[in-house]
Design a protein around this motif. Structure first.
Motif, mmCIF file in Angstrom:
data_model
loop_
_atom_site.group_PDB
_atom_site.id
_atom_site.type_symbol
_atom_site.label_atom_id
_atom_site.label_comp_id
_atom_site.label_asym_id
_atom_site.label_seq_id
_atom_site.Cartn_x
_atom_site.Cartn_y
_atom_site.Cartn_z
ATOM 1 N N ILE A 124 0.850 -1.179 0.000
ATOM 2 C CA ILE A 124 0.000 0.000 0.000
ATOM 3 C C ILE A 124 0.894 1.240 0.000
ATOM 4 O O ILE A 124 2.046 1.192 0.417
ATOM 5 N N ILE A 125 0.346 2.334 -0.509
ATOM 6 C CA ILE A 125 1.030 3.627 -0.454
ATOM 7 C C ILE A 125 0.479 4.357 0.766
ATOM 8 O O ILE A 125 -0.679 4.762 0.785
ATOM 9 N N ASN A 126 1.302 4.479 1.780
ATOM 10 C CA ASN A 126 0.857 5.031 3.063
ATOM 11 C C ASN A 126 0.908 6.557 3.040
ATOM 12 O O ASN A 126 1.965 7.162 3.217
ATOM 13 N N LEU A 127 -0.238 7.192 2.848
ATOM 14 C CA LEU A 127 -0.292 8.647 2.798
ATOM 15 C C LEU A 127 -0.173 9.283 4.181
ATOM 16 O O LEU A 127 -0.087 10.508 4.282
ATOM 17 N N ALA A 128 -0.153 8.477 5.234
ATOM 18 C CA ALA A 128 0.039 9.000 6.590
ATOM 19 C C ALA A 128 1.486 8.861 7.046
ATOM 20 O O ALA A 128 1.796 9.126 8.207
ATOM 21 N N HIS A 129 2.385 8.473 6.151
ATOM 22 C CA HIS A 129 3.774 8.235 6.552
ATOM 23 C C HIS A 129 4.431 9.514 7.067
ATOM 24 O O HIS A 129 5.172 9.485 8.053
ATOM 25 N N GLY A 130 4.166 10.627 6.416
ATOM 26 C CA GLY A 130 4.752 11.892 6.856
ATOM 27 C C GLY A 130 4.308 12.282 8.253
ATOM 28 O O GLY A 130 5.054 12.949 8.995
ATOM 29 N N GLU A 131 3.099 11.870 8.631
ATOM 30 C CA GLU A 131 2.623 12.187 9.984
ATOM 31 C C GLU A 131 3.414 11.427 11.047
ATOM 32 O O GLU A 131 3.492 11.862 12.203
ATOM 33 N N MET A 132 4.002 10.296 10.684
ATOM 34 C CA MET A 132 4.871 9.593 11.629
ATOM 35 C C MET A 132 6.115 10.435 11.923
ATOM 36 O O MET A 132 6.608 10.466 13.053
ATOM 37 N N VAL A 133 6.614 11.102 10.888
ATOM 38 C CA VAL A 133 7.744 12.020 11.082
ATOM 39 C C VAL A 133 7.335 13.151 12.017
ATOM 40 O O VAL A 133 8.072 13.521 12.944
ATOM 41 N N MET A 134 6.159 13.708 11.765
ATOM 42 C CA MET A 134 5.657 14.801 12.596
ATOM 43 C C MET A 134 5.515 14.375 14.050
ATOM 44 O O MET A 134 5.948 15.081 14.971
ATOM 45 N N LEU A 135 4.946 13.196 14.287
ATOM 46 C CA LEU A 135 4.760 12.728 15.655
ATOM 47 C C LEU A 135 6.098 12.447 16.333
ATOM 48 O O LEU A 135 6.256 12.692 17.544
ATOM 49 N N GLY A 136 7.061 11.950 15.585
ATOM 50 C CA GLY A 136 8.386 11.741 16.147
ATOM 51 C C GLY A 136 9.021 13.053 16.566
ATOM 52 O O GLY A 136 9.650 13.153 17.633
ATOM 53 N N GLY A 137 8.860 14.076 15.738
ATOM 54 C CA GLY A 137 9.386 15.395 16.067
ATOM 55 C C GLY A 137 8.751 15.965 17.318
ATOM 56 O O GLY A 137 9.438 16.514 18.191
ATOM 57 N N TYR A 138 7.429 15.827 17.432
ATOM 58 C CA TYR A 138 6.737 16.354 18.609
ATOM 59 C C TYR A 138 7.038 15.531 19.864
ATOM 60 O O TYR A 138 7.012 16.055 20.980
ATOM 61 N N THR A 139 7.313 14.241 19.707
ATOM 62 C CA THR A 139 7.713 13.427 20.858
ATOM 63 C C THR A 139 9.006 13.958 21.464
ATOM 64 O O THR A 139 9.116 14.149 22.681
ATOM 65 N N THR A 140 9.977 14.230 20.589
ATOM 66 C CA THR A 140 11.238 14.798 21.065
ATOM 67 C C THR A 140 11.037 16.190 21.642
ATOM 68 O O THR A 140 11.578 16.532 22.701
ATOM 69 N N THR A 188 -5.571 5.695 4.509
ATOM 70 C CA THR A 188 -4.335 6.295 5.017
ATOM 71 C C THR A 188 -4.392 7.826 4.956
ATOM 72 O O THR A 188 -3.826 8.502 5.823
ATOM 73 N N PHE A 189 -5.084 8.355 3.949
ATOM 74 C CA PHE A 189 -5.261 9.813 3.894
ATOM 75 C C PHE A 189 -6.115 10.277 5.080
ATOM 76 O O PHE A 189 -5.830 11.313 5.703
ATOM 77 N N GLY A 190 -7.148 9.514 5.388
ATOM 78 C CA GLY A 190 -7.984 9.848 6.534
ATOM 79 C C GLY A 190 -7.195 9.809 7.842
ATOM 80 O O GLY A 190 -7.360 10.677 8.709
ATOM 81 N N ILE A 191 -6.323 8.814 7.976
ATOM 82 C CA ILE A 191 -5.474 8.734 9.170
ATOM 83 C C ILE A 191 -4.584 9.966 9.276
ATOM 84 O O ILE A 191 -4.405 10.530 10.361
ATOM 85 N N SER A 192 -4.032 10.402 8.137
ATOM 86 C CA SER A 192 -3.147 11.570 8.153
ATOM 87 C C SER A 192 -3.890 12.824 8.611
ATOM 88 O O SER A 192 -3.367 13.615 9.406
ATOM 89 N N ILE A 193 -5.118 12.994 8.145
ATOM 90 C CA ILE A 193 -5.908 14.169 8.534
ATOM 91 C C ILE A 193 -6.234 14.126 10.024
ATOM 92 O O ILE A 193 -6.138 15.140 10.740
ATOM 93 N N ILE A 194 -6.611 12.956 10.517
ATOM 94 C CA ILE A 194 -6.932 12.817 11.937
ATOM 95 C C ILE A 194 -5.720 13.138 12.804
ATOM 96 O O ILE A 194 -5.815 13.869 13.797
ATOM 97 N N LEU A 195 -4.550 12.603 12.421
ATOM 98 C CA LEU A 195 -3.335 12.858 13.195
ATOM 99 C C LEU A 195 -2.949 14.335 13.156
ATOM 100 O O LEU A 195 -2.501 14.896 14.165
ATOM 101 N N GLN A 196 -3.136 14.970 12.013
ATOM 102 C CA GLN A 196 -2.860 16.409 11.916
ATOM 103 C C GLN A 196 -3.743 17.195 12.881
ATOM 104 O O GLN A 196 -3.265 18.078 13.608
ATOM 105 N N GLN A 197 -5.043 16.884 12.884
ATOM 106 C CA GLN A 197 -5.968 17.620 13.731
ATOM 107 C C GLN A 197 -5.696 17.371 15.215
ATOM 108 O O GLN A 197 -5.796 18.295 16.038
ATOM 109 N N LEU A 198 -5.346 16.141 15.563
ATOM 110 C CA LEU A 198 -4.996 15.848 16.950
ATOM 111 C C LEU A 198 -3.751 16.625 17.371
ATOM 112 O O LEU A 198 -3.676 17.138 18.499
ATOM 113 N N ALA A 199 -2.778 16.720 16.462
ATOM 114 C CA ALA A 199 -1.554 17.461 16.771
ATOM 115 C C ALA A 199 -1.838 18.946 16.935
ATOM 116 O O ALA A 199 -1.249 19.612 17.801
ATOM 117 N N ILE A 200 -2.726 19.480 16.114
ATOM 118 C CA ILE A 200 -3.091 20.898 16.237
ATOM 119 C C ILE A 200 -3.751 21.160 17.590
ATOM 120 O O ILE A 200 -3.468 22.160 18.256
#
Length: 296
Positions: A33-49, A105-117
């Protein structure tokens, strides 16, 4: 000299692009599959640190040791996130319609973005690391120490993933599932668990890379799309399923974008990257090092 400086900066940042792209390629090759939420994993890693450092220092600059100590934490946290996402959501659409996997996966990315905001707001943030001498001078080239550390960290993350895939029993199972999931199941491999571990590993290397991104660049909740697009370009450029291709593609993309930004303007970086991708696909559709995951 300016051109050389741009290339050096691009290679240092490109190593992070490469590490993120390796995880993207792993999901593409194993889970298909092409994971369109992959970039959000980078974002979450950055915010974890960012969160861990901010909690430990109350907003003061962190020591290099403290900042680097957060990287393994981000790796573990994002592995758990990736594993859970695969087991609960992505597995429902695996081996089904491609459009459905993209939609999920696009839906997951949007949800993770909104949770991070909601958690951190849309204000760009970064991790300040206290260094006595922030830069090195090598033959007239300025090398920022944190970018050099991030380069080394990205290489280590990529190397550890490669060693895991090549040297461990679970790694061999992942490669077997990538080649033939039906045959793998017949010989006793738990395909669904293996795919979930793969998703977790992909998220883990993205999260670790995100930690280093937070130390050298600004992070914000909607940064994931850029890393997803860059990962797609790198994987197709280097060859789907090739770790070496992702590494070379990431370093090359970083250098090209930095030179383009320095000589032409930052608004042209993605356009030039996709133009090079189109040219390569016309000349060599399989990418520079196009192989199957199991053979890499």
């Amino acid at each position: 000299m300016a051109f050389t400086q741009f290339v050096v900066n691009g290679l240092l940042i490109g190593s992070l692009f490469a590490a993120v792209a390796v995880g993207f390629a792993l999901i593409w090759g194993v889970v298909d599959i092409i994971n369109l939420a992959h970039g959000e994993m980078v974002m979450l890693g950055g915010y974890t640190t960012y969160w861990l450092v901010n909690f430990a220092t109350s907003g003061d600059p962190a020591s290099p040791a403290l900042a680097l100590a957060t990287v393994p934490v981000a790796v573990v946290v994002l592995f758990a996130v990736g594993y859970a996402l695969q087991r609960t959501l992505v597995t429902q659409v695996t081996e089904k319609d491609l459009f459905l996997t993209l939609l999920v996966t696009f839906g997951i990315s949007i949800i993770l973005q909104q949770l991070a905001i909601q958690a951190w707001s849309a204000t760009p943030r970064s991790v300040s690391v206290a260094l006595a001498n922030p830069s090195l001078q090598l033959a007239g080239i300025v090398v920022p120490k944190m970018k050099l550390i991030a380069f080394g960290g990205a290489v280590v993350l990529t190397g550890l993933l490669w060693a895991f895939l090549k040297r461990t029993r679970r790694g061999r199972a992942i490669r077997a599932v990538a080649q033939n999931p039906e045959a793998s199941e017949l010989i006793g491999i738990d395909v669904e668990h293996t795919r979930a571990v793969t998703f977790g590993l992909s998220a883990a290397i993205a999260g670790g890379s995100g930690s280093f991104v937070a130390m050298i660049l600004n992070i914000q909740p909607q940064m994931g799309l850029v890393f997803t697009l860059k990962s797609f370009v790198i994987v197709v450029f280097g060859g789907i399923g090739s770790v070496l291709g992702a590494l070379v593609g990431g370093l090359g993309l970083g250098a090209v974008e930095e030179v383009t930004s320095g000589l032409v303007g930052s608004t042209w970086t993605l356009a030039v990257s996709f133009l090079l991708l189109i040219v390569l696909l016309v000349v060599k559709p399989s990418g520079l090092f196009g192989t199957s995951v199991g053979d890499d």
